[in-house]
Design a protein around this motif. Sequence first.
Motif, PDB file in Angstrom:
ATOM      1  N   GLY A  25       0.702  -1.299   0.183  1.00 45.95           N
ATOM      2  CA  GLY A  25       0.440   0.076  -0.367  1.00 45.95           C
ATOM      3  C   GLY A  25       0.685   1.019  -0.305  1.00 45.95           C
ATOM      4  N   ASP A  26       0.579   2.546   0.277  1.00 44.75           N
ATOM      5  CA  ASP A  26       0.446   3.523   0.504  1.00 44.75           C
ATOM      6  C   ASP A  26       1.704   3.508   1.704  1.00 44.75           C
ATOM      7  OD1 ASP A  26      -0.889   4.827  -1.402  1.00 44.75           O
ATOM      8  OD2 ASP A  26      -1.520   6.029   0.204  1.00 44.75           O
ATOM      9  N   LEU A  59      11.050   4.577   4.834  1.00 43.36           N
ATOM     10  CA  LEU A  59      10.113   4.280   4.035  1.00 43.36           C
ATOM     11  C   LEU A  59       9.056   4.351   5.264  1.00 43.36           C
ATOM     12  CD1 LEU A  59      11.787   1.835   3.324  1.00 43.36           C
ATOM     13  CD2 LEU A  59       9.770   0.437   3.855  1.00 43.36           C
ATOM     14  N   VAL A  60       8.351   5.844   5.196  1.00 49.30           N
ATOM     15  CA  VAL A  60       6.950   6.599   5.553  1.00 49.30           C
ATOM     16  C   VAL A  60       5.955   6.319   4.949  1.00 49.30           C
ATOM     17  CG1 VAL A  60       7.057   8.933   6.735  1.00 49.30           C
ATOM     18  CG2 VAL A  60       9.390   8.762   5.894  1.00 49.30           C
ATOM     19  N   ARG A  61       5.200   6.242   5.874  1.00 57.32           N
ATOM     20  CA  ARG A  61       3.628   6.589   6.138  1.00 57.32           C
ATOM     21  C   ARG A  61       3.675   7.742   5.076  1.00 57.32           C
ATOM     22  NH1 ARG A  61       0.631   4.489  11.195  1.00 57.32           N
ATOM     23  NH2 ARG A  61       1.661   6.159  11.871  1.00 57.32           N
ATOM     24  N   PRO A  62       2.902   8.300   4.576  1.00 57.06           N
ATOM     25  CA  PRO A  62       2.624   9.352   4.534  1.00 57.06           C
ATOM     26  C   PRO A  62       2.099  10.567   5.092  1.00 57.06           C
ATOM     27  CG  PRO A  62       1.318   7.697   2.185  1.00 57.06           C
ATOM     28  CD  PRO A  62       2.168   6.826   3.523  1.00 57.06           C
ATOM     29  N   VAL A  67       5.937  15.144  10.303  1.00 58.30           N
ATOM     30  CA  VAL A  67       6.456  14.281  11.813  1.00 58.30           C
ATOM     31  C   VAL A  67       8.449  14.252  11.278  1.00 58.30           C
ATOM     32  CG1 VAL A  67       4.309  14.952  13.045  1.00 58.30           C
ATOM     33  CG2 VAL A  67       6.001  12.945  12.259  1.00 58.30           C
ATOM     34  N   ILE A  68       8.041  14.533   9.951  1.00 65.98           N
ATOM     35  CA  ILE A  68       9.590  14.377   9.822  1.00 65.98           C
ATOM     36  C   ILE A  68      10.852  15.625  10.249  1.00 65.98           C
ATOM     37  CG2 ILE A  68      11.274  13.936   8.189  1.00 65.98           C
ATOM     38  CD1 ILE A  68       9.184  10.750   9.181  1.00 65.98           C
ATOM     39  N   LYS A  69      12.025  15.585  10.439  1.00 60.04           N
ATOM     40  CA  LYS A  69      12.899  16.438  10.473  1.00 60.04           C
ATOM     41  C   LYS A  69      13.560  16.234  10.900  1.00 60.04           C
ATOM     42  CE  LYS A  69      10.533  17.618  15.042  1.00 60.04           C
ATOM     43  NZ  LYS A  69      10.025  17.433  16.345  1.00 60.04           N
ATOM     44  N   LEU A  70      14.616  17.305  10.571  1.00 60.88           N
ATOM     45  CA  LEU A  70      15.781  16.703   9.071  1.00 60.88           C
ATOM     46  C   LEU A  70      17.104  17.636  10.416  1.00 60.88           C
ATOM     47  CD1 LEU A  70      15.454  17.489   6.071  1.00 60.88           C
ATOM     48  CD2 LEU A  70      15.866  15.857   7.027  1.00 60.88           C
TER      49      LEU A  70
END
Length: 87
Positions: A25-26, A59-62, A67-70
């Motif tokens: 899936g997504d 791999l990240v859920r859309p 909330v992803i930080k760099l």
Amino acid sequence: MGRQINFFIHPDDAGEFDKLLKSFGDVVFLPYYHYDNKVATIKDTIVRDALKEGSRVYLVRPQDLKVIKLTHIEKFGYWLVDDNSTG
């Protein structure tokens, strides 16, 4: 950040593994290196140039993209996914 699983895959198996991941899936793929402070995505998990792209793919859920930080690695001029963040 969620749980992490680290493993190595032989290049001959990378294409089939990519298809398997997409079959669930997504899912969104993030590169290891980011060259500005914006979360980038890539089309698949195939590493074509480890020097430019790095050898890690996230791999990240859309719905989790927001909330992803760099974190900036000033010495080398790139950003990495902050995989130590608890956010």
